[in-house]
Design an enzyme around this catalytic site. Sequence first.
Site, PDB file in Angstrom:
ATOM      1  N   ASP A   1      -4.739  -6.709   6.087  1.00 46.94           N
ATOM      2  CA  ASP A   1      -6.191  -5.817   6.043  1.00 46.94           C
ATOM      3  C   ASP A   1      -7.438  -7.133   5.587  1.00 46.94           C
ATOM      4  O   ASP A   1      -8.181  -7.018   6.171  1.00 46.94           O
ATOM      5  CB  ASP A   1      -5.897  -5.222   4.536  1.00 46.94           C
ATOM      6  CG  ASP A   1      -6.916  -4.261   4.226  1.00 46.94           C
ATOM      7  OD1 ASP A   1      -7.895  -4.187   4.810  1.00 46.94           O
ATOM      8  OD2 ASP A   1      -6.796  -3.775   3.010  1.00 46.94           O
TER       9      ASP A   1
ATOM     10  N   ASP B   1      -2.425 -18.296   2.863  1.00 45.22           N
ATOM     11  CA  ASP B   1      -3.790 -19.082   2.423  1.00 45.22           C
ATOM     12  C   ASP B   1      -4.060 -20.125   3.390  1.00 45.22           C
ATOM     13  O   ASP B   1      -5.452 -20.245   3.360  1.00 45.22           O
ATOM     14  CB  ASP B   1      -3.206 -19.891   1.045  1.00 45.22           C
ATOM     15  CG  ASP B   1      -2.101 -20.342   0.745  1.00 45.22           C
ATOM     16  OD1 ASP B   1      -1.224 -20.095   1.809  1.00 45.22           O
ATOM     17  OD2 ASP B   1      -1.552 -20.788  -0.393  1.00 45.22           O
TER      18      ASP B   1
ATOM     19  N   ASP C   1     -10.430  -8.598   8.224  1.00 44.97           N
ATOM     20  CA  ASP C   1     -12.048  -8.287   7.552  1.00 44.97           C
ATOM     21  C   ASP C   1     -12.488  -9.772   8.021  1.00 44.97           C
ATOM     22  O   ASP C   1     -13.591  -9.984   8.201  1.00 44.97           O
ATOM     23  CB  ASP C   1     -11.964  -7.928   6.384  1.00 44.97           C
ATOM     24  CG  ASP C   1     -12.468  -6.593   6.350  1.00 44.97           C
ATOM     25  OD1 ASP C   1     -11.837  -5.887   7.448  1.00 44.97           O
ATOM     26  OD2 ASP C   1     -12.591  -5.915   5.207  1.00 44.97           O
TER      27      ASP C   1
ATOM     28  N   LYS D   1       3.953 -15.442   3.094  1.00 44.11           N
ATOM     29  CA  LYS D   1       3.938 -16.174   1.650  1.00 44.11           C
ATOM     30  C   LYS D   1       5.223 -16.510   1.366  1.00 44.11           C
ATOM     31  O   LYS D   1       5.789 -16.042   0.263  1.00 44.11           O
ATOM     32  CB  LYS D   1       2.993 -15.339   0.723  1.00 44.11           C
ATOM     33  CG  LYS D   1       2.755 -15.981  -0.461  1.00 44.11           C
ATOM     34  CD  LYS D   1       1.644 -17.163  -0.323  1.00 44.11           C
ATOM     35  CE  LYS D   1       1.530 -17.712  -1.523  1.00 44.11           C
ATOM     36  NZ  LYS D   1       0.512 -19.028  -1.227  1.00 44.11           N
TER      37      LYS D   1
ATOM     38  N   TYR E   1       0.829  -1.094   0.044  1.00 46.01           N
ATOM     39  CA  TYR E   1      -0.087  -0.053  -0.034  1.00 46.01           C
ATOM     40  C   TYR E   1       0.743   1.402   0.121  1.00 46.01           C
ATOM     41  O   TYR E   1       0.428   2.305  -0.112  1.00 46.01           O
ATOM     42  CB  TYR E   1      -0.865  -0.008   1.213  1.00 46.01           C
ATOM     43  CG  TYR E   1      -2.255  -1.142   1.075  1.00 46.01           C
ATOM     44  CD1 TYR E   1      -2.398  -1.966  -0.029  1.00 46.01           C
ATOM     45  CD2 TYR E   1      -2.813  -1.089   2.327  1.00 46.01           C
ATOM     46  CE1 TYR E   1      -2.870  -3.127   0.076  1.00 46.01           C
ATOM     47  CE2 TYR E   1      -3.818  -2.200   2.269  1.00 46.01           C
ATOM     48  CZ  TYR E   1      -3.907  -3.136   1.225  1.00 46.01           C
ATOM     49  OH  TYR E   1      -4.870  -4.138   1.177  1.00 46.01           O
TER      50      TYR E   1
END
Length: 360
Positions: A251, A227, A255, A195, A146
């Site tokens: 992020d 994942d 959620d 990852k 970001y």
Amino acid sequence: MKFNITCIPGDGIGPEIVSQAKLVLDKVASKFGHEFIYKDILMGGASIDVHGIPLTDEAISDAKSADAVLMGSIGGNTDTSPWYKLEPSKRPEAGLLKIRKELKLFANLRPALLYKELSDACVLKKDTSDRGFDLIIVRELTGGLYFGKRETVTENGIRIATDTLTYNENEIKRVAIKAFEAASKRRKKVTSVDKANVLDSSRLWRAVVNEVAKDYPDIELEHMLVDNCAMQLVKDPAQFDIILTENMFGDILSDEASMITGSIGMLPSASLNETKFGLYEPSHGSAPDIAGMDIANPIATILSAAMMLRFSFDLNDEADAIERSVVKTLAEGYRTSDIYTDGCRKLKCSEMGQKIVENI
Ligand code: NAD
């Protein structure tokens, strides 16, 4: 004690929920003998409408001079609001990214707690929800994709967009320390999510987290691929205590963690810097679909105020009093419409705030 709090009511339901949190703080102030002085600043769409930009330098300096910042939420309907016709650097969310950077808020703590009273609202299988869960996602907030270099170019008539994901070891180390510190006050387990089978930035992440872990021998550390973590959160969330991860993974996972509790309207968050200073806000957005209707759930913002008392002001008894009041109000059967189930009593946003004030 006396504390200066900069408030950002923001957009959508933001002003409604922040005003309820202020009433709760006022009750705490009178009960425990403190003084909270509020100063409101504009950010997001509210600032664009007045100043043409989502955050002014004056607003930043007001935020910097406070003891903490309490925020509602910013942003509008991304399909219909004129704010989203502006160039990206002038849209509401640019204000949020800027204030996080200016205040050096590099660690975002988002608890996901399944309240016994709301276990029916949990979307998971009953045997999973019956086990309950109580985890915190510690998300790196000022680095990664970001904040990396980005560009969109056209080559030979083909549009190509590039975003870059960069972390240096200091950025990883300081957020890892926050995660281990948080774990040391809880169930003493950190799950670091990355990852590392694909990304160089994740391989550095894993190496630095392992180095930090050496200073916390009593904390259990495990590494998990993002994942797999997304799957484990719905399969067995009770396994997690602290989940530590980088900006974009955090992020998305935070959620997901909010959703499995049953209501995004219940979940607070804290964004911290190296000092005691923090910005506290609900995990949800500005809910433009229900703005101005007095039906939003103010509990996430009220619990964010409790986190502010605990993390920035060291007022633990006062934070406990707010959290106990929320549990008591739920146990009495009061619900806003987002968490309503048959047999409960439905309250408006302002009525829920009032009940929580009364129960302190
Ligand atoms: P949202 O969280 O605002 O809403 C998602 C759904 O949850 C909606 O149906 C909404 O009505 C409901 N909801 C959210 N909070 C609620 C509450 N307290 N009580 C009852 N119901 C609630 O997400 P969205 O619709 O994707 O985004 C709306 C705007 O919010 C966008 O502009 C987005 O960019 C912005 N946003 C801001 C922040 C922030 O300020 N930190 C975070 C997320 C989204």
